[in-house]
Design a protein around this motif. Structure first.
Motif, PDB file in Angstrom:
ATOM      1  N   LYS A   1       8.047  -2.500   2.711  1.00 17.42           N
ATOM      2  CA  LYS A   1       7.800  -0.554   2.299  1.00 17.42           C
ATOM      3  C   LYS A   1       6.495   0.127   2.560  1.00 17.42           C
ATOM      4  CE  LYS A   1      10.840  -1.300  -1.711  1.00 17.42           C
ATOM      5  NZ  LYS A   1      11.377  -1.855  -3.080  1.00 17.42           N
ATOM      6  N   TYR A   2       5.539  -0.896   2.181  1.00 17.02           N
ATOM      7  CA  TYR A   2       4.163   0.047   2.719  1.00 17.02           C
ATOM      8  C   TYR A   2       4.150  -0.080   4.654  1.00 17.02           C
ATOM      9  CZ  TYR A   2      -1.086  -0.093   4.238  1.00 17.02           C
ATOM     10  OH  TYR A   2      -1.868   0.136   4.206  1.00 17.02           O
TER      11      TYR A   2
ATOM     12  N   VAL B   1      -6.284  -5.781   4.261  1.00 14.69           N
ATOM     13  CA  VAL B   1      -5.279  -4.720   3.424  1.00 14.69           C
ATOM     14  C   VAL B   1      -4.706  -5.337   2.095  1.00 14.69           C
ATOM     15  CG1 VAL B   1      -3.775  -2.358   2.763  1.00 14.69           C
ATOM     16  CG2 VAL B   1      -5.201  -2.307   4.894  1.00 14.69           C
ATOM     17  N   VAL B   2      -5.303  -5.596   0.994  1.00 19.09           N
ATOM     18  CA  VAL B   2      -4.524  -6.030  -0.171  1.00 19.09           C
ATOM     19  C   VAL B   2      -3.330  -5.375  -1.140  1.00 19.09           C
ATOM     20  CG1 VAL B   2      -4.373  -7.655  -2.043  1.00 19.09           C
ATOM     21  CG2 VAL B   2      -5.672  -8.022   0.299  1.00 19.09           C
ATOM     22  N   LEU B   3      -1.992  -5.646  -0.955  1.00 20.63           N
ATOM     23  CA  LEU B   3      -0.740  -5.683  -2.363  1.00 20.63           C
ATOM     24  C   LEU B   3      -1.315  -6.516  -3.251  1.00 20.63           C
ATOM     25  CD1 LEU B   3       1.971  -3.737   0.092  1.00 20.63           C
ATOM     26  CD2 LEU B   3      -0.925  -2.511  -1.032  1.00 20.63           C
ATOM     27  N   SER B   4      -0.951  -6.428  -4.615  1.00 17.04           N
ATOM     28  CA  SER B   4      -0.986  -7.697  -5.162  1.00 17.04           C
ATOM     29  C   SER B   4       0.233  -7.390  -6.389  1.00 17.04           C
ATOM     30  CB  SER B   4      -2.162  -7.615  -6.491  1.00 17.04           C
ATOM     31  OG  SER B   4      -2.625  -8.029  -4.707  1.00 17.04           O
ATOM     32  N   HIS B   5       1.112  -8.129  -6.390  1.00 18.37           N
ATOM     33  CA  HIS B   5       2.295  -7.950  -7.172  1.00 18.37           C
ATOM     34  C   HIS B   5       2.047  -8.730  -8.823  1.00 18.37           C
ATOM     35  CE1 HIS B   5       5.191  -8.894  -4.482  1.00 18.37           C
ATOM     36  NE2 HIS B   5       5.283  -8.018  -3.991  1.00 18.37           N
ATOM     37  N   PRO B   6       2.074  -7.613 -10.183  1.00 25.13           N
ATOM     38  CA  PRO B   6       1.293  -8.313 -11.097  1.00 25.13           C
ATOM     39  C   PRO B   6       2.052  -9.498 -11.078  1.00 25.13           C
ATOM     40  CG  PRO B   6       3.753  -6.543 -10.973  1.00 25.13           C
ATOM     41  CD  PRO B   6       3.153  -6.492  -9.614  1.00 25.13           C
TER      42      PRO B   6
ATOM     43  N   THR C   1       8.239  -5.979   0.117  1.00 31.42           N
ATOM     44  CA  THR C   1       7.145  -4.984  -0.638  1.00 31.42           C
ATOM     45  C   THR C   1       5.938  -4.628   0.999  1.00 31.42           C
ATOM     46  OG1 THR C   1       6.113  -5.976  -2.453  1.00 31.42           O
ATOM     47  CG2 THR C   1       4.349  -4.992  -2.126  1.00 31.42           C
TER      48      THR C   1
ATOM     49  N   ARG D   1      -9.572  -9.201   0.779  1.00 30.50           N
ATOM     50  CA  ARG D   1      -9.601  -8.687   1.027  1.00 30.50           C
ATOM     51  C   ARG D   1     -11.522  -8.077   0.967  1.00 30.50           C
ATOM     52  NH1 ARG D   1      -9.338  -7.340  -3.950  1.00 30.50           N
ATOM     53  NH2 ARG D   1      -6.372  -6.142  -4.083  1.00 30.50           N
TER      54      ARG D   1
END
Lengths: 130, 236
Positions: B74-75, B55-60, B71, B50
């Motif tokens: 989908k983004y 752009v960062v998408l984080s899985h829980p 993911t 970041r």
């Protein structure tokens, strides 16, 4: 089939039936998972009461003793339950995956909006000050 | 309207290498939006990425490579990207090959371009892996009717149609390799292979270690079998 065996088998069937219905009543077990349990206890109940049917079934599947048929029925039931659970777990895994992905996408949107928010606030205060 | 491109990097605990990969992509292809999927990383992968503008998408929590890249699809779909390149975060894939990989997809020559380490390169995997690769190469080549040299490459580029196709439940998130190629072929997508350079994994770890190769073989053969038994699937 000796009477003591018969009584024991009938009691077990009644016990499983009552416990299952009670779990559904208390909403601790969903209806969809109670079907196999209820059907099996009913089937066992009928087979124990109608002993001649059990004997006929034993002859049909080629088992040695009627009690063996009851054991085979319970093993088949356990296998069906296990398969039902595997199917459900696969579906739940898929749903957890979709939720985790949705969570990641939403989190990214929220972070993006939060980064934009202070800029907009600054812009708003400049406008009101001018 | 200008066409938008993004590069997708699935990463799991790659804090030591992610910066180098992202920066070299930004240097070589500044027109690409870099999206990093941190797959439940417990280190600073997300923070580092970041901070350098990705752009960062984080899985829980950690969900595996296949889920991480989906993911990203989908983004890409939600943000209307036209083309997507994906590469690994461990530095194995050479970012300088990205333009070559994107070219056939952007020109419309193919829907998906797969970066092959075997075309024009000398890559010698260990014997057992080579055996497995040959088997799947043979199966995929027979089913698709065209020579496919690298069925396990994660270095790929594709267009919006493929992104939409992959964003559905059809996508095999559990090691998407040879079965995915067969699925694409049966759905009518055009594939091409592009020679790319791949580096050896610097710390020697791989997602194919321990008993995983055995499971991989089993899963892939089963998945290919049922893929061939299913309906062909439709382009969206």
């Amino acid at each position: 089939m000796p009477v003591s065996q018969k009584i024991f088998a009938l009691l077990i069937c009644c016990f499983v039936f009552v416990v299952t219905v009670n779990l559904v009543r208390k909403r601790k077990l969903r209806e969809e998972y109670s079907v196999l349990w209820l059907l099996t206890s009913l089937l066992m109940f009928v087979l124990v009461l109608r002993y001649e049917w059990l004997v006929a079934l034993t002859g049909f599947i080629g088992a040695g003793l009627p009690t063996t048929t009851l054991f085979i029925c319970s093993i088949i039931f356990l296998i069906l339950i296990a398969v039902q659970f595997s199917i459900k777990i696969s579906k739940l895994t898929e749903q957890v995956k979709d939720l985790a992905q949705e969570n990641a996408l939403l989190r990214s949107d929220v972070e993006h909006l939060m980064r934009q928010a202070p800029e907009e606030q600054n812009y708003g205060s400049r406008k009101s000050g001018s | 309207m200008a066409l938008s491109n993004m590069v997708l990097i699935p990463a799991y605990n790659e804090a030591s290498r992610i910066a180098q990969v992202v920066l070299s992509i930004k240097k070589i292809c500044p027109y690409l939006d870099v999206v990093v999927i941190s797959d439940g990383s417990s280190d600073d992968t997300a923070k580092i990425a970041r901070n350098i503008g990705a752009v960062v998408l984080s899985h829980p929590f950690n969900m595996g490579y296949g889920v991480a890249i989906q993911t990203g699809y989908k983004y890409a779909l939600a943000n209307n990207y036209d083309y997507l390149v994906q590469l690994d975060a461990d530095g194995q894939h050479d970012p300088s090959c990205i333009p070559a990989l994107l070219a056939p997809v952007q020109s419309g020559e193919a829907d998906i371009a797969i970066g092959s380490r075997f075309l024009g390169n000398s890559y010698h995997p260990p014997f057992l892996r080579r055996l497995g690769m040959s088997l799947f190469r043979l199966i995929v080549s027979r089913v698709t009717g065209r020579q496919v040299t690298d069925t396990t490459s994660g270095f790929q580029a594709f267009n919006r149609d493929v992104i939409a196709f992959f964003a559905t439940d059809i996508f095999p998130v559990d090691y998407p390799d040879a079965d995915m190629l067969i699925m694409l072929h049966r759905a009518g997508f055009r594939m091409t292979e592009v020679p790319v350079r791949m580096f050896e994994n610097s710390d020697g770890t791989s997602m194919h270690s321990g008993l995983k190769p055995l499971y991989y073989m089993f899963k892939m053969l089963l998945s290919i079998g049922v893929t061939l038994m299913r309906n062909k699937g439709k382009r969206l």
